[in-house]
Scaffold this motif. Structure first.
Motif, PDB file in Angstrom:
ATOM      1  N   LEU A 219       0.827  -1.210   0.000  1.00  0.00           N
ATOM      2  CA  LEU A 219       0.000   0.000   0.000  1.00  0.00           C
ATOM      3  C   LEU A 219       0.859   1.258   0.000  1.00  0.00           C
ATOM      4  CD1 LEU A 219      -2.841  -1.055   2.493  1.00  0.00           C
ATOM      5  CD2 LEU A 219      -2.996  -0.794   0.012  1.00  0.00           C
ATOM      6  N   MET A 220       2.000   1.206   0.680  1.00  0.00           N
ATOM      7  CA  MET A 220       2.904   2.352   0.660  1.00  0.00           C
ATOM      8  C   MET A 220       3.446   2.591  -0.748  1.00  0.00           C
ATOM      9  SD  MET A 220       3.187   4.014   3.474  1.00  0.00           S
ATOM     10  CE  MET A 220       4.713   4.880   3.134  1.00  0.00           C
ATOM     11  N   PHE A 223       0.688   4.144  -2.840  1.00  0.00           N
ATOM     12  CA  PHE A 223       0.520   5.573  -2.561  1.00  0.00           C
ATOM     13  C   PHE A 223       1.647   6.392  -3.179  1.00  0.00           C
ATOM     14  CE2 PHE A 223       1.636   9.236   0.093  1.00  0.00           C
ATOM     15  CZ  PHE A 223       0.490   9.991  -0.074  1.00  0.00           C
ATOM     16  N   LYS A 224       2.892   5.929  -3.036  1.00  0.00           N
ATOM     17  CA  LYS A 224       4.031   6.656  -3.584  1.00  0.00           C
ATOM     18  C   LYS A 224       3.946   6.763  -5.114  1.00  0.00           C
ATOM     19  CE  LYS A 224       7.338   5.416   0.072  1.00  0.00           C
ATOM     20  NZ  LYS A 224       8.563   4.633   0.385  1.00  0.00           N
ATOM     21  N   TRP A 227       0.188   9.062  -6.192  1.00  0.00           N
ATOM     22  CA  TRP A 227      -0.190  10.359  -5.618  1.00  0.00           C
ATOM     23  C   TRP A 227      -0.224  11.510  -6.624  1.00  0.00           C
ATOM     24  CZ3 TRP A 227       2.783  14.672  -5.803  1.00  0.00           C
ATOM     25  CH2 TRP A 227       4.155  14.538  -5.953  1.00  0.00           C
TER      26      TRP A 227
END
Length: 409
Positions: A219-220, A223-224, A227
């Motif tokens: 998930l990180m 997001f990165k 975004w």
């Protein structure tokens, strides 16, 4: 009848010049000049016609709407180059591959994600991903071709960063946000067509879990990677900022976060594809000349005298333009000015815009000159017949949905 033949002749000239590999923007300028001459009052005052055409071309080229469309498309293209060069898109695909265990979802998601960055022939980038995701699923070459090609274009009618959608909204003189909001039935129809004629019957296969990172890490990474796209959409659609300002803010933020140096930015800008900008200018000139010369009213009245209903004209003009050129920008630039000016002051609210958009979209999806289709077919070594057995009903579903929505409105 003669006026309709003139319009058909202009369309034939456009197709002929495109077959000679002329730039579409230049082709539309030439078509504008021919339109002005063919629909000029008889006897023709050549000097007056030439002056009028020059004035119409200059007026359309420096119109604030034209300049705004060019700026938006160039900024979107530059943002796409930034995302590609900084591997944002690669991380997005990798994170989704880790999130979705059932590989059937990846068959649809991967080309859709590549489609978020509009580029000519972009389906060739997602073709290897679809091939990898489809391993063990017993998909023939024609089905893989359809899945990769069709799902790449499912967001074409609603994603507000598509140059074709921006051009369509500009030609109708409505905000992109409003146009995208009215076309969700086309997105659902395209999604349904891809599932029914591409994914239906494919058995589920789970990807191996070994070596897969934890959900938090995935998930990180997601997001990165995503975004910048989320930021521009939130700024423009949720907060209501101007799209140009939203794009500039997003590009600036990406430059700061990724610590990109001016030399790197200059290299990206220098090699950025600029082919869409002259197309937009040419499209706006073509629209201006069609309206100023009265060609639209005269030709449409002629078609009406032949008993062709206006809704059919509105659908078929962009459909045939898209089918013959394989370009959605061409379908709208050529087809929209022919019928939509006769559809009242608010063609979007009346459903006419959706009908015309569906015509152009169905036309380019069926076009054997569409570069995405050609490249995907070559990559998978697929047969035309097997591809069109899936494409035809999917495009028909798209057209039927547009017709039903139009009748209900």
């Amino acid at each position: 009848m003669l006026e309709s033949l003139k319009l058909v002749g202009i369309l034939a000239l456009i197709v002929f010049l495109l077959r000679l590999r002329w730039n579409l923007g230049l082709v539309l300028v030439v078509a504008s000049a021919v339109t002005g001459l063919l629909f000029a009052p008889v006897p023709v005052d050549w000097i007056a016609v030439g002056q009028g055409l020059a004035l119409d071309a200059l007026t359309a080229a420096i119109d604030p709407l034209t300049l705004r469309l060019v700026a938006i498309v160039l900024l979107i293209t530059f943002l796409g180059e930034l995302l590609r060069s900084t591997l944002q898109l690669e991380g997005l695909i990798r994170s989704l591959t880790d999130l979705f265990v059932d590989r059937r979802w990846l068959l649809a998601l991967l080309p859709m994600l590549i489609g978020l960055l509009p580029m000519v022939g972009g389906a060739i980038f997602s073709a290897p991903m679809v091939e990898e995701a489809g391993r063990g699923l017993n998909l023939n070459r024609e089905r893989q071709t359809f899945i990769n090609y069709w799902f790449r274009h499912t967001l074409e009618s609603v994603f507000p960063l598509y140059p074709s959608l921006i051009l369509a909204a500009g030609l109708l003189n409505v905000p992109v946000r409003r146009m995208a909001a009215t076309q969700w039935p086309l997105f659902l129809a395209a999604l349904a067509g891809g599932i029914l004629f591409g994914l239906a019957g494919v058995r589920p296969v789970r990807s191996p879990g070994e070596g897969r990172p934890g959900r938090r890490e995935t998930l990180m990474l997601l997001f990165k990677s995503i975004w910048p796209i989320v930021l521009v959409l939130v700024l423009a659609l949720v907060l209501g900022l101007d799209l140009i300002l939203s794009l500039l803010i997003t590009i600036a933020a990406l430059v700061v976060v990724r610590r990109l140096r001016p030399r790197r930015l200059w290299e990206l800008a220098r090699h950025m594809p600029l082919g869409v900008a002259p197309i937009i200018v040419g499209a706006m000139i073509f629209r201006q000349v069609l309206e100023a010369s009265g060609a639209v009213e005269v030709a449409s009245a002629s078609l009406g005298n032949l008993g062709i209903p206006l809704p059919l004209i509105v659908f078929l003009a962009p459909f045939l333009s898209g089918l013959l050129t394989g370009l959605l920008t061409a379908a709208f630039a050529i087809g929209f000015p022919i019928g939509l000016p006769l559809c009242g002051p608010d063609p979007v609210g009346g459903g006419w815009g959706l009908l015309a958009y569906a015509g152009g979209l169905a036309g380019i999806l069926l076009s054997p000159m569409h570069l995405c289709l050609v490249l995907t077919r070559v990559y998978f070594k697929a047969e035309w017949g097997g591809i069109y057995r899936r494409l035809m009903p999917a495009a028909l579903l798209l057209a039927a949905t547009a017709a039903m929505v139009f009748l209900v409105r």
